[in-house]
Design a protein around this motif. Sequence first.
Motif, PDB file in Angstrom:
ATOM      1  N   ARG A  69       0.844  -1.197   0.000  1.00 47.90           N
ATOM      2  CA  ARG A  69       0.000   0.000   0.000  1.00 47.90           C
ATOM      3  C   ARG A  69       0.876   1.243   0.000  1.00 47.90           C
ATOM      4  NH1 ARG A  69      -4.782  -1.257   4.440  1.00 47.90           N
ATOM      5  NH2 ARG A  69      -5.759  -3.000   3.296  1.00 47.90           N
ATOM      6  N   PRO A  70       0.283   2.410  -0.295  1.00 49.70           N
ATOM      7  CA  PRO A  70       1.087   3.639  -0.280  1.00 49.70           C
ATOM      8  C   PRO A  70       1.637   3.930   1.122  1.00 49.70           C
ATOM      9  CG  PRO A  70      -0.976   3.987  -1.452  1.00 49.70           C
ATOM     10  CD  PRO A  70      -1.078   2.640  -0.805  1.00 49.70           C
ATOM     11  N   ILE A  71       2.818   4.543   1.157  1.00 48.54           N
ATOM     12  CA  ILE A  71       3.453   4.904   2.428  1.00 48.54           C
ATOM     13  C   ILE A  71       2.602   5.981   3.114  1.00 48.54           C
ATOM     14  CG2 ILE A  71       5.509   5.855   3.517  1.00 48.54           C
ATOM     15  CD1 ILE A  71       6.143   3.259   2.295  1.00 48.54           C
ATOM     16  N   PRO A  72       2.205   5.780   4.370  1.00 48.50           N
ATOM     17  CA  PRO A  72       1.410   6.815   5.060  1.00 48.50           C
ATOM     18  C   PRO A  72       2.227   8.080   5.273  1.00 48.50           C
ATOM     19  CG  PRO A  72       2.053   5.082   6.589  1.00 48.50           C
ATOM     20  CD  PRO A  72       2.451   4.611   5.216  1.00 48.50           C
ATOM     21  N   GLY A  73       1.541   9.199   5.257  1.00 48.26           N
ATOM     22  CA  GLY A  73       2.208  10.479   5.438  1.00 48.26           C
ATOM     23  C   GLY A  73       2.405  10.826   6.903  1.00 48.26           C
ATOM     24  N   PRO A  74       3.049  11.963   7.166  1.00 52.57           N
ATOM     25  CA  PRO A  74       3.254  12.394   8.550  1.00 52.57           C
ATOM     26  C   PRO A  74       1.923  12.665   9.255  1.00 52.57           C
ATOM     27  CG  PRO A  74       3.825  14.146   7.014  1.00 52.57           C
ATOM     28  CD  PRO A  74       3.585  12.932   6.194  1.00 52.57           C
ATOM     29  N   ARG A  75       1.929  12.512  10.577  1.00 49.22           N
ATOM     30  CA  ARG A  75       0.700  12.636  11.354  1.00 49.22           C
ATOM     31  C   ARG A  75       0.722  13.917  12.176  1.00 49.22           C
ATOM     32  NH1 ARG A  75       0.078   7.597  14.918  1.00 49.22           N
ATOM     33  NH2 ARG A  75       2.299   8.008  15.257  1.00 49.22           N
ATOM     34  N   ALA A  76      -0.394  14.622  12.125  1.00 50.24           N
ATOM     35  CA  ALA A  76      -0.564  15.849  12.918  1.00 50.24           C
ATOM     36  C   ALA A  76      -1.231  15.506  14.241  1.00 50.24           C
ATOM     37  CB  ALA A  76      -1.420  16.840  12.131  1.00 50.24           C
ATOM     38  N   PRO A  77      -1.163  16.398  15.234  1.00 48.50           N
ATOM     39  CA  PRO A  77      -1.879  16.156  16.494  1.00 48.50           C
ATOM     40  C   PRO A  77      -3.364  15.905  16.243  1.00 48.50           C
ATOM     41  CG  PRO A  77      -0.385  18.007  16.725  1.00 48.50           C
ATOM     42  CD  PRO A  77      -0.369  17.634  15.277  1.00 48.50           C
ATOM     43  N   ARG A  78      -3.937  14.986  16.985  1.00 47.20           N
ATOM     44  CA  ARG A  78      -5.334  14.621  16.776  1.00 47.20           C
ATOM     45  C   ARG A  78      -6.255  15.628  17.445  1.00 47.20           C
ATOM     46  NH1 ARG A  78      -8.481  10.740  19.599  1.00 47.20           N
ATOM     47  NH2 ARG A  78      -6.600  10.123  20.744  1.00 47.20           N
ATOM     48  N   ILE A  79      -7.302  16.014  16.744  1.00 44.45           N
ATOM     49  CA  ILE A  79      -8.280  16.960  17.293  1.00 44.45           C
ATOM     50  C   ILE A  79      -9.239  16.203  18.206  1.00 44.45           C
ATOM     51  CG2 ILE A  79     -10.123  18.579  16.757  1.00 44.45           C
ATOM     52  CD1 ILE A  79      -8.804  19.164  14.115  1.00 44.45           C
ATOM     53  N   LEU A  80      -9.213  16.537  19.494  1.00 42.72           N
ATOM     54  CA  LEU A  80     -10.136  15.927  20.440  1.00 42.72           C
ATOM     55  C   LEU A  80     -11.467  16.674  20.495  1.00 42.72           C
ATOM     56  CD1 LEU A  80      -7.740  15.159  23.430  1.00 42.72           C
ATOM     57  CD2 LEU A  80      -8.485  13.619  21.615  1.00 42.72           C
ATOM     58  N   ARG A  81     -11.401  17.994  20.371  1.00 42.20           N
ATOM     59  CA  ARG A  81     -12.620  18.801  20.468  1.00 42.20           C
ATOM     60  C   ARG A  81     -12.398  20.119  19.749  1.00 42.20           C
ATOM     61  NH1 ARG A  81     -14.519  20.338  26.370  1.00 42.20           N
ATOM     62  NH2 ARG A  81     -14.541  18.046  26.519  1.00 42.20           N
ATOM     63  N   LEU A  82     -13.433  20.569  19.058  1.00 39.43           N
ATOM     64  CA  LEU A  82     -13.436  21.882  18.418  1.00 39.43           C
ATOM     65  C   LEU A  82     -14.712  22.583  18.861  1.00 39.43           C
ATOM     66  CD1 LEU A  82     -12.314  23.983  16.458  1.00 39.43           C
ATOM     67  CD2 LEU A  82     -13.447  22.783  14.597  1.00 39.43           C
ATOM     68  N   ARG A  83     -14.546  23.618  19.701  1.00 44.08           N
ATOM     69  CA  ARG A  83     -15.714  24.275  20.289  1.00 44.08           C
ATOM     70  C   ARG A  83     -15.711  25.758  19.949  1.00 44.08           C
ATOM     71  NH1 ARG A  83     -16.816  26.567  25.449  1.00 44.08           N
ATOM     72  NH2 ARG A  83     -14.738  25.954  26.181  1.00 44.08           N
ATOM     73  N   PRO A  84     -16.753  26.237  19.266  1.00 45.36           N
ATOM     74  CA  PRO A  84     -16.865  27.685  19.033  1.00 45.36           C
ATOM     75  C   PRO A  84     -17.278  28.413  20.308  1.00 45.36           C
ATOM     76  CG  PRO A  84     -18.159  26.406  17.430  1.00 45.36           C
ATOM     77  CD  PRO A  84     -17.776  25.474  18.537  1.00 45.36           C
ATOM     78  N   THR A  85     -16.787  29.630  20.474  1.00 44.98           N
ATOM     79  CA  THR A  85     -17.175  30.492  21.585  1.00 44.98           C
ATOM     80  C   THR A  85     -17.625  31.839  21.032  1.00 44.98           C
ATOM     81  OG1 THR A  85     -14.958  31.444  21.898  1.00 44.98           O
ATOM     82  CG2 THR A  85     -15.429  29.365  23.025  1.00 44.98           C
ATOM     83  N   ARG A  86     -18.017  32.733  21.920  1.00 47.56           N
ATOM     84  CA  ARG A  86     -18.507  34.037  21.477  1.00 47.56           C
ATOM     85  C   ARG A  86     -17.379  34.929  20.968  1.00 47.56           C
ATOM     86  NH1 ARG A  86     -18.247  38.471  24.780  1.00 47.56           N
ATOM     87  NH2 ARG A  86     -17.006  38.189  26.659  1.00 47.56           N
ATOM     88  N   THR A  87     -16.131  34.535  21.201  1.00 44.52           N
ATOM     89  CA  THR A  87     -14.999  35.346  20.740  1.00 44.52           C
ATOM     90  C   THR A  87     -14.065  34.594  19.801  1.00 44.52           C
ATOM     91  OG1 THR A  87     -13.699  34.728  22.694  1.00 44.52           O
ATOM     92  CG2 THR A  87     -15.006  36.753  22.835  1.00 44.52           C
TER      93      THR A  87
END
Length: 452
Positions: A69-87
């Motif tokens: 299979r193709p060689i996997p690329g570099p890995r970025a930090p995993r997103i655990l949570r993305l929360r919008p706020t008022r700012t």
Amino acid sequence: MTGFTVALVLVAAAVAVLRWRRPAWYWLTFGVTLAVVRVLVRYGSVMDACGLTVPPARWRLALARATNRPIPGPRAPRILRLRPTRTGLILRLKLRPGQDAFDIAAASDRLRHSFSMYGVTSRELRSGVVEVRMTGYDVLKRVQMPAKTDTRPMRVPVALRQDGSVHYRDYRAIPHALTLGATESGKSVYQRNLVAGLAPMDVALVGIDCKQGVELFPLARRFSALADDPDTAAEVLDALVVRMESIYQVIRAQQRIAADVPDAEIAADIWDLPDHLRPVPVVVLVDEVAELALYANKEEEKRRDRIITALVRLAQLGRAAGIYLEICGQRFGSELGKGITMLRAQLTGRTAHRVNDETSANMAFGDIAPDAVLAAIQIPAEMRGLAISGDSSGGWHRIRAPHISLRQAVNICNRHADRTPDLPELAPFRPVLSASDTAPVSLAKAASSATV
């Protein structure tokens, strides 16, 4: 088609005007959606460009070769949570093996540009988990405090941080603090927010204002004691030392150290005492500390040494007795004489508005956060109220207190005047209020026949 084009142009113009005139409204209506899409779409490439990726694990490489299979690329930090706020946005990341929280902090400025955000800050929540706060607009340009804040006893929301979070003055966590600021820097507004936040709480306020009381006297209905000259200030501080010693006797009497007494019931400060025995905490506000340290003759030098000694004793021993210091001044340096550096060492919280010299900024942050010194001396003159706040942990933030007029602060203090406690040690120094608001009021010691 022409009508649709005209409507599209009008909508785009309305969005541009909204972003210019009301950035907070723009963020809540359009900006937050665009920012979320931008972060999710660009995340992998941005992390790779900022050097925040790691090579794939060896077992992944071996598995790819074994399965052709193709060689996997570099890995970025995993997103655990993305929360919008008022700012802005709050991004919680799980770091990959070999990454460090400092890597995210060092790349914060590159992340700001890549995600088209106004500001990016980061902090480590626990091992391997980092919280990245992104602000969508300049929240300090027009400060709007959130409708709901996490208020607790002796914890006052006084300003807004650059990352959009609320800045609290927590006296139980940071008992004593130093606030510096040149004339017209916003120091008085910060102090008014502090008094207005303390007014509804069960706390005694003691003021020392050597500018003939012009800053703190209008708020006198909420103060248990006020001093408007160095002589009275020396007597007030001596009375506070006496109160501190008497409170320690109460704590000693309630400790009950025995084998069958649980650890949680052993009293070490006033907050461990039963409610019916707990003395009311006291916050001492010194408006201009330099006026207490200056002297012109031998008699004034003796008074000065007496004042500084009392302040140092309160700063070293007052926390357990529920006595907290809020020292303010335009200038704070070693040239104020002996004892000043010792006093500064006990003032854990540091806040610096615009200062006129680097020495004052060094006295505020040089021993705890050298990076904050440069930030403090770069505050522009037109940004009144903007300040740098730090503590002994080495962290610091840009903050700005919301504007509160003197009339608003007076109204809040008058509304809660019934909460002003009568302290026997400070009774002679309680301000005498006349029946008429226009009549002159003396800040000298109250006569025995005076009524409050």
